[in-house]
Write a protein that holds these residues in place. Structure first.
Motif, PDB file in Angstrom:
ATOM      1  N   SER A  35      16.774  29.665   0.990  1.00 42.94           N
ATOM      2  CA  SER A  35      15.905  29.828   2.150  1.00 42.94           C
ATOM      3  C   SER A  35      15.251  31.193   2.080  1.00 42.94           C
ATOM      4  CB  SER A  35      16.679  29.665   3.451  1.00 42.94           C
ATOM      5  OG  SER A  35      17.484  30.785   3.688  1.00 42.94           O
ATOM      6  N   SER A  36      14.118  31.306   2.715  1.00 40.14           N
ATOM      7  CA  SER A  36      13.399  32.561   2.718  1.00 40.14           C
ATOM      8  C   SER A  36      12.788  32.724   4.089  1.00 40.14           C
ATOM      9  CB  SER A  36      12.302  32.539   1.652  1.00 40.14           C
ATOM     10  OG  SER A  36      11.304  31.613   2.020  1.00 40.14           O
ATOM     11  N   ARG A  37      12.062  33.803   4.272  1.00 39.94           N
ATOM     12  CA  ARG A  37      11.482  34.086   5.577  1.00 39.94           C
ATOM     13  C   ARG A  37      10.576  32.949   6.044  1.00 39.94           C
ATOM     14  NH1 ARG A  37       7.117  36.510   7.996  1.00 39.94           N
ATOM     15  NH2 ARG A  37       5.911  36.467   6.093  1.00 39.94           N
ATOM     16  N   ARG A  38       9.869  32.352   5.096  1.00 38.42           N
ATOM     17  CA  ARG A  38       8.877  31.360   5.496  1.00 38.42           C
ATOM     18  C   ARG A  38       9.345  29.929   5.332  1.00 38.42           C
ATOM     19  NH1 ARG A  38       2.899  32.715   4.066  1.00 38.42           N
ATOM     20  NH2 ARG A  38       2.633  31.712   6.052  1.00 38.42           N
ATOM     21  N   SER A  39      10.564  29.733   4.975  1.00 37.90           N
ATOM     22  CA  SER A  39      11.036  28.357   4.922  1.00 37.90           C
ATOM     23  C   SER A  39      12.516  28.355   5.205  1.00 37.90           C
ATOM     24  CB  SER A  39      10.771  27.747   3.550  1.00 37.90           C
ATOM     25  OG  SER A  39      11.732  28.204   2.637  1.00 37.90           O
ATOM     26  N   LEU A  40      13.063  27.181   5.335  1.00 36.60           N
ATOM     27  CA  LEU A  40      14.493  27.090   5.570  1.00 36.60           C
ATOM     28  C   LEU A  40      15.166  26.568   4.324  1.00 36.60           C
ATOM     29  CD1 LEU A  40      13.925  25.512   8.993  1.00 36.60           C
ATOM     30  CD2 LEU A  40      15.127  27.650   8.644  1.00 36.60           C
ATOM     31  N   GLY A  41      14.443  26.650   3.214  1.00 35.64           N
ATOM     32  CA  GLY A  41      14.981  26.082   1.996  1.00 35.64           C
ATOM     33  C   GLY A  41      14.893  24.570   2.034  1.00 35.64           C
ATOM     34  N   LEU A  42      14.131  24.075   2.999  1.00 30.73           N
ATOM     35  CA  LEU A  42      14.016  22.624   3.142  1.00 30.73           C
ATOM     36  C   LEU A  42      12.762  22.089   2.481  1.00 30.73           C
ATOM     37  CD1 LEU A  42      15.064  22.112   6.859  1.00 30.73           C
ATOM     38  CD2 LEU A  42      16.358  21.503   4.832  1.00 30.73           C
ATOM     39  N   GLY A  43      11.945  22.974   1.937  1.00 30.66           N
ATOM     40  CA  GLY A  43      10.662  22.558   1.387  1.00 30.66           C
ATOM     41  C   GLY A  43      10.791  21.383   0.443  1.00 30.66           C
ATOM     42  N   ILE A  44      11.562  21.552  -0.607  1.00 31.88           N
ATOM     43  CA  ILE A  44      11.669  20.509  -1.619  1.00 31.88           C
ATOM     44  C   ILE A  44      12.727  19.476  -1.243  1.00 31.88           C
ATOM     45  CG2 ILE A  44      12.328  20.068  -4.021  1.00 31.88           C
ATOM     46  CD1 ILE A  44      10.806  22.597  -4.793  1.00 31.88           C
ATOM     47  N   VAL A  91       0.844  -1.197   0.000  1.00 32.30           N
ATOM     48  CA  VAL A  91       0.000   0.000   0.000  1.00 32.30           C
ATOM     49  C   VAL A  91       0.877   1.245   0.000  1.00 32.30           C
ATOM     50  CG1 VAL A  91      -1.696   1.317   1.327  1.00 32.30           C
ATOM     51  CG2 VAL A  91      -1.868  -1.163   1.196  1.00 32.30           C
ATOM     52  N   GLY A  92       0.537   2.191  -0.844  1.00 33.46           N
ATOM     53  CA  GLY A  92       1.294   3.429  -0.880  1.00 33.46           C
ATOM     54  C   GLY A  92       0.415   4.634  -1.165  1.00 33.46           C
ATOM     55  N   ILE A  93       0.998   5.807  -1.011  1.00 38.88           N
ATOM     56  CA  ILE A  93       0.307   7.043  -1.377  1.00 38.88           C
ATOM     57  C   ILE A  93       1.151   7.747  -2.426  1.00 38.88           C
ATOM     58  CG2 ILE A  93      -0.338   9.359  -0.583  1.00 38.88           C
ATOM     59  CD1 ILE A  93      -1.122   8.145   2.069  1.00 38.88           C
ATOM     60  N   ARG A  94       0.479   8.112  -3.513  1.00 40.94           N
ATOM     61  CA  ARG A  94       1.154   8.920  -4.519  1.00 40.94           C
ATOM     62  C   ARG A  94       0.661  10.349  -4.333  1.00 40.94           C
ATOM     63  NH1 ARG A  94      -0.560   6.953  -9.532  1.00 40.94           N
ATOM     64  NH2 ARG A  94       1.261   5.669  -9.953  1.00 40.94           N
ATOM     65  N   LEU A  95       1.600  11.265  -4.177  1.00 43.13           N
ATOM     66  CA  LEU A  95       1.257  12.675  -4.012  1.00 43.13           C
ATOM     67  C   LEU A  95       1.940  13.460  -5.122  1.00 43.13           C
ATOM     68  CD1 LEU A  95       0.270  15.190  -2.336  1.00 43.13           C
ATOM     69  CD2 LEU A  95       2.475  15.037  -1.142  1.00 43.13           C
ATOM     70  N   GLU A  96       1.124  14.180  -5.895  1.00 37.07           N
ATOM     71  CA  GLU A  96       1.689  14.995  -6.970  1.00 37.07           C
ATOM     72  C   GLU A  96       1.269  16.439  -6.783  1.00 37.07           C
ATOM     73  OE1 GLU A  96       1.396  11.631 -10.533  1.00 37.07           O
ATOM     74  OE2 GLU A  96       0.511  13.617 -10.785  1.00 37.07           O
ATOM     75  N   LEU A  97       2.190  17.349  -7.094  1.00 39.70           N
ATOM     76  CA  LEU A  97       1.892  18.772  -7.054  1.00 39.70           C
ATOM     77  C   LEU A  97       2.100  19.334  -8.448  1.00 39.70           C
ATOM     78  CD1 LEU A  97       1.275  19.891  -4.167  1.00 39.70           C
ATOM     79  CD2 LEU A  97       2.871  17.981  -4.072  1.00 39.70           C
ATOM     80  N   HIS A  98       1.073  19.971  -8.972  1.00 38.19           N
ATOM     81  CA  HIS A  98       1.150  20.551 -10.312  1.00 38.19           C
ATOM     82  C   HIS A  98       0.961  22.049 -10.214  1.00 38.19           C
ATOM     83  CE1 HIS A  98       0.409  16.617 -12.504  1.00 38.19           C
ATOM     84  NE2 HIS A  98       0.076  16.309 -11.283  1.00 38.19           N
ATOM     85  N   ASP A  99       1.813  22.816 -10.865  1.00 34.43           N
ATOM     86  CA  ASP A  99       1.563  24.257 -10.938  1.00 34.43           C
ATOM     87  C   ASP A  99       2.007  24.798 -12.281  1.00 34.43           C
ATOM     88  OD1 ASP A  99       4.287  25.604 -10.914  1.00 34.43           O
ATOM     89  OD2 ASP A  99       4.486  24.446  -9.077  1.00 34.43           O
ATOM     90  N   ARG A 100       1.497  25.986 -12.595  1.00 35.26           N
ATOM     91  CA  ARG A 100       1.895  26.676 -13.816  1.00 35.26           C
ATOM     92  C   ARG A 100       2.661  27.935 -13.452  1.00 35.26           C
ATOM     93  NH1 ARG A 100      -0.491  24.623 -18.209  1.00 35.26           N
ATOM     94  NH2 ARG A 100      -2.235  23.199 -17.911  1.00 35.26           N
ATOM     95  N   GLY A 101       3.450  27.816 -12.429  1.00 32.90           N
ATOM     96  CA  GLY A 101       4.218  28.942 -11.918  1.00 32.90           C
ATOM     97  C   GLY A 101       5.464  29.207 -12.748  1.00 32.90           C
ATOM     98  N   PRO A 102       6.415  29.934 -12.179  1.00 36.65           N
ATOM     99  CA  PRO A 102       7.603  30.360 -12.926  1.00 36.65           C
ATOM    100  C   PRO A 102       8.579  29.236 -13.267  1.00 36.65           C
ATOM    101  CG  PRO A 102       7.773  30.995 -10.627  1.00 36.65           C
ATOM    102  CD  PRO A 102       6.394  30.455 -10.812  1.00 36.65           C
ATOM    103  N   GLY A 103       8.399  28.069 -12.666  1.00 34.34           N
ATOM    104  CA  GLY A 103       9.379  27.008 -12.884  1.00 34.34           C
ATOM    105  C   GLY A 103      10.588  27.216 -11.984  1.00 34.34           C
ATOM    106  N   ILE A 104      11.437  26.218 -11.929  1.00 30.85           N
ATOM    107  CA  ILE A 104      12.602  26.291 -11.050  1.00 30.85           C
ATOM    108  C   ILE A 104      13.856  26.366 -11.918  1.00 30.85           C
ATOM    109  CG2 ILE A 104      13.921  25.076  -9.278  1.00 30.85           C
ATOM    110  CD1 ILE A 104      11.199  23.707  -8.521  1.00 30.85           C
ATOM    111  N   ALA A 105      14.611  27.461 -11.771  1.00 28.89           N
ATOM    112  CA  ALA A 105      15.764  27.670 -12.640  1.00 28.89           C
ATOM    113  C   ALA A 105      16.917  26.730 -12.287  1.00 28.89           C
ATOM    114  CB  ALA A 105      16.219  29.124 -12.541  1.00 28.89           C
ATOM    115  N   ASP A 106      17.158  26.584 -11.009  1.00 28.79           N
ATOM    116  CA  ASP A 106      18.299  25.785 -10.585  1.00 28.79           C
ATOM    117  C   ASP A 106      17.819  24.623  -9.715  1.00 28.79           C
ATOM    118  OD1 ASP A 106      20.689  24.739  -9.734  1.00 28.79           O
ATOM    119  OD2 ASP A 106      21.594  26.682  -9.254  1.00 28.79           O
ATOM    120  N   VAL A 107      17.398  23.556 -10.370  1.00 27.23           N
ATOM    121  CA  VAL A 107      16.815  22.418  -9.649  1.00 27.23           C
ATOM    122  C   VAL A 107      17.822  21.804  -8.672  1.00 27.23           C
ATOM    123  CG1 VAL A 107      15.800  20.111  -9.896  1.00 27.23           C
ATOM    124  CG2 VAL A 107      15.195  21.914 -11.507  1.00 27.23           C
ATOM    125  N   ASP A 108      19.071  21.700  -9.099  1.00 26.29           N
ATOM    126  CA  ASP A 108      20.079  21.093  -8.232  1.00 26.29           C
ATOM    127  C   ASP A 108      20.213  21.850  -6.921  1.00 26.29           C
ATOM    128  OD1 ASP A 108      20.574  19.158 -10.062  1.00 26.29           O
ATOM    129  OD2 ASP A 108      22.366  20.103 -10.912  1.00 26.29           O
TER     130      ASP A 108
END
Lengths: 119, 141
Positions: free
Chosen positions: B97-106, B72-89
């Motif tokens: 990091s930003s005020r509301r995260s520690l850069g740990l989100g992804i 048994v598993g859960i598949r979770l997908e997030l879809h957006d049409r936002g700006p995209g991520i320039a530097d995935v690595d």
């Protein structure tokens, strides 16, 4: 948690039990409430009991740690107590270090850590 | 791999982040995830949904129960049409990091799930696909 968090006074310390789901806006309001409560009461210590939080994500974790740092600047020591095992595991897996705030297993040990008579 | 249930939630406001988190938590608990696996996938859902809300709203979350040879598993997908991520690595290494995260989100979410995939195009959006199996240590077995 509905926006106002009940703060209990225990001698020269404040005790706050966080429960349920801590939403972002609530977490920020809580931080301000707690700092105001420290100022009003002149408390020396703040115990944040998070045993009622089933999920602590990086945002909430940051608010908790920041609250401890801010209280420290005001002259009060914060002890984070009661973190559930699955929450501790999740935070460590994510790479989050709770640096800057003391921790204890439960309220009793948190109070002991704040006691001026500790050896 | 069989899809047992399917649910989609919009992510446009802060309450939607809470809704996504609750839906994932409920599914994990109903499907017998242990507390560690439940906390892991719920926290990942919270991080990833907040990320969409903060940087790429509106988006949507797809939450599915999956079954693979009795697992048994859960598949979770997030879809957006936002700006995209320039530097995935850099994002995957937790470099932002930003005020509301520690850069740990992804980067943090990636460590909490068993499978993680990111597809992003500048100016077009991002899709993140994750799978979490019911057992905490299923990565090894």
């Amino acid at each position: 948690v509905t926006g106002r968090v009940p703060v209990l006074r225990l001698g020269s310390n404040l005790l706050v039990a966080l429960q349920g789901e801590l939403e972002d806006a609530v977490a920020e309001a809580m931080q301000q409430d707690l700092l105001a409560a420290i100022e009003r009461s002149g408390a020396r210590g703040l115990i944040l009991d998070i045993s009622g939080l089933a999920v602590v994500d990086s945002y909430v974790a940051r608010v908790l740690v920041d609250t401890g740092r801010m209280a420290r600047l005001m002259g009060a020591t914060t002890v984070l107590v009661g973190m559930r095992p699955e929450v501790a595991a999740t935070l460590v897996q994510m790479g989050f270090a709770m640096d800057g705030v003391e921790t204890a297993l439960d309220v009793e040990q948190g109070l002991a850590a704040l006691s001026p008579h500790r050896s | 791999m069989r899809t047992v249930s399917h649910e989609e939630l919009e992510i446009a406001c802060e309450d939607d982040v809470v809704r996504v988190r609750r839906a994932v938590r409920k599914l994990a608990e109903e499907r017998g995830f242990d507390p560690f696996a439940t906390a892991a996938i719920t926290t990942a859902a919270s991080e990833l949904a907040r990320n969409v809300f903060l940087y790429a709203k509106p988006g949507r979350a797809v939450i599915e129960q999956i079954d693979k040879a009795g697992r048994v598993g859960i598949r979770l997908e997030l879809h957006d049409r936002g700006p995209g991520i320039a530097d995935v690595d850099r994002v995957l290494s937790g470099g932002y990091s930003s005020r509301r995260s520690l850069g740990l989100g992804i980067s943090g979410s990636r460590r909490l799930v068993d499978e993680f995939e990111i597809e992003t195009a500048l100016g077009k959006g991002t899709v993140i696909r994750t799978i979490k199996w019911a057992r905490f240590s299923s990565r090894n077995g």
